[in-house]
Write an enzyme that holds these catalytic residues in place. Structure first.
Site, PDB file in Angstrom:
ATOM      1  N   CYS A 113      45.296  -9.819 108.926  1.00  0.00           N
ATOM      2  CA  CYS A 113      44.573  -9.710 107.658  1.00  0.00           C
ATOM      3  C   CYS A 113      45.160  -8.508 106.924  1.00  0.00           C
ATOM      4  CB  CYS A 113      43.082  -9.529 107.913  1.00  0.00           C
ATOM      5  SG  CYS A 113      42.114  -9.255 106.408  1.00  0.00           S
ATOM      6  N   CYS A 120      40.106  -1.140  95.099  1.00  0.00           N
ATOM      7  CA  CYS A 120      39.888  -2.390  94.366  1.00  0.00           C
ATOM      8  C   CYS A 120      39.120  -2.080  93.088  1.00  0.00           C
ATOM      9  CB  CYS A 120      39.099  -3.385  95.233  1.00  0.00           C
ATOM     10  SG  CYS A 120      38.963  -5.044  94.522  1.00  0.00           S
ATOM     11  N   CYS A 127      30.964  -5.536  99.338  1.00  0.00           N
ATOM     12  CA  CYS A 127      32.251  -5.206  99.957  1.00  0.00           C
ATOM     13  C   CYS A 127      32.501  -3.702  99.898  1.00  0.00           C
ATOM     14  CB  CYS A 127      33.373  -5.952  99.234  1.00  0.00           C
ATOM     15  SG  CYS A 127      35.035  -5.580  99.840  1.00  0.00           S
ATOM     16  N   SER A 203      43.498 -15.132  99.512  1.00  0.00           N
ATOM     17  CA  SER A 203      42.087 -15.215  99.126  1.00  0.00           C
ATOM     18  C   SER A 203      41.872 -14.467  97.814  1.00  0.00           C
ATOM     19  CB  SER A 203      41.216 -14.606 100.227  1.00  0.00           C
ATOM     20  OG  SER A 203      39.855 -14.636  99.851  1.00  0.00           O
TER      21      SER A 203
END
Length: 362
Positions: A113, A120, A127, A203
């Site tokens: 991953c 972000c 998250c 994703s």
């Protein structure tokens, strides 16, 4: 001994040069063309992080390259081992930032991953990365380094190479579009890791314009949409990106992507207690599922983080949700969390400080 050909200029990252660029540069040095191929293999096929490790080059040439170019690879700072076998690594970039990647082993596959950004900008409420400031995008060679280093870790720990890669770590991959695609090009190249693009999943939280661009670029990898709510009101509440990329625009973009590529599409849906876990919420999810040629819905166990108010539903409610999807012929799979004890599970990556003396840390 090599002499400077021109006035001194800032050193370039040699991995940002193509093989042709390196060949042309070596011509100016009077070096044979095959030397460029040797260097190129050291950059990608058998990557090293220091020019002095390019052992089939002369010492003079290695020294010259080190004065003309940089080779700024990711460095492993800490590694943590979960009780379930999951391994989380915090990498340090050449300019002092940190980013995390995770190795998830199962009996049938070993999955990396990987992250695409440092922090972000999307501020998803569930998250941990969303609560961080986005510092910058990762360059394509830094993403490649993540995969190379996790692959080495996999070989050392489990005696096998990686079988799959998911871009589900820190950051939004489609907001670092060019670097993500260029990293995948290198990962799948015979001159890189030679991995099949069908074993790679990107994703996204949902950037409709870029999903369409993936279709136009006829990519070969799989696509996963982080849905997490079946209507715009609830999705807006937890994912601000829904304001500019609502569910209907994403449905249209996914259908366009599938029409152009035929590639597998997956929905990701985290269950939050008393928020999106009712049978009415399941109906909303089913309605969206039937509008898109999706192969699978991953129902994901929620992993608590320090900043968020959400909780994991009771097992009975999860079971009822899954049974309802099955009754309505939705291909759904319950994805249990891995690496929760080291904050390596879905939504938990946040570059937390860890002690180098923790048990299982190296």
């Amino acid at each position: 001994m090599y002499l400077c050909q021109m006035a001194k200029s800032p050193r370039r990252n040699i991995r940002h040069l193509s093989l042709k660029d390196i060949e042309e540069y070596f011509e100016t040095l009077g070096e044979k063309k095959f030397r460029a191929r040797q260097v190129y293999d050291w950059l990608w096929l058998n990557p090293v992080q220091r020019f002095e490790d390019m052992t089939n080059l002369s010492k003079d040439l290695r020294h010259h390259l080190s004065t003309e170019f940089t080779l700024p690879g990711l460095q492993v700072e800490t590694t943590q081992f979960s009780a379930d076998g999951t391994i989380k690594t915090r990498f340090k970039t050449h300019d002092g930032h940190f980013v995390e990647g995770v190795l998830i082993p199962t009996p049938s596959r070993n999955t990396a991953c990987v992250s695409s950004q440092i922090g972000c900008s999307l501020s998803c409420k569930f998250c941990a990365t969303g609560y961080m400031e986005r510092k910058r995008n990762l360059d394509f060679d830094e993403i490649y380094d993540e995969v190379v280093l996790i692959n080495k870790q996999c070989e050392k720990t489990f005696g096998k190479k990686l079988s799959n890669i998911v871009f589900m770590g820190m950051g939004e991959p489609l907001l670092n579009y060019k670097n993500v695609l260029r990293s995948i090009e290198r990962i799948t190249s015979p001159e890189g890791l030679g991995m099949s693009p069908r074993r790679i999943t990107v994703s996204t939280a949902g950037v409709a314009k870029q999903i369409r661009q993936l279709g136009d670029d006829n990519v070969k990898f799989k696509l996963a949409l982080s849905l997490h709510a079946g209507n715009d009101h609830k999705r807006h509440e937890i994912m601000p990106i829904n304001d500019s990329n609502n569910i209907q625009s994403l449905v249209q973009a996914l259908n366009y992507f599938y029409k152009q590529t035929g590639n597998e599409i997956t929905f990701e849906y985290i269950l939050f207690k008393d928020f999106n876990d009712s049978l009415k919420d399941a109906d909303d999810l089913i309605r969206i599922y039937r509008q898109v040629p999706a192969d699978l819905v991953n129902i994901i166990e929620y992993n608590p983080i320090d900043f968020a108010k959400f909780e994991k539903p009771e097992e009975e409610k999860v079971a009822a949700f899954m049974a309802y999807l099955e009754k309505h012929k939705v291909n759904a799979r319950l994805r249990r969390s891995r690496g929760k004890d080291i904050d390596a599970a879905c939504g938990q990556l946040a570059n937390k400080d860890v002690s180098l003396n923790l048990p299982g840390s190296v």
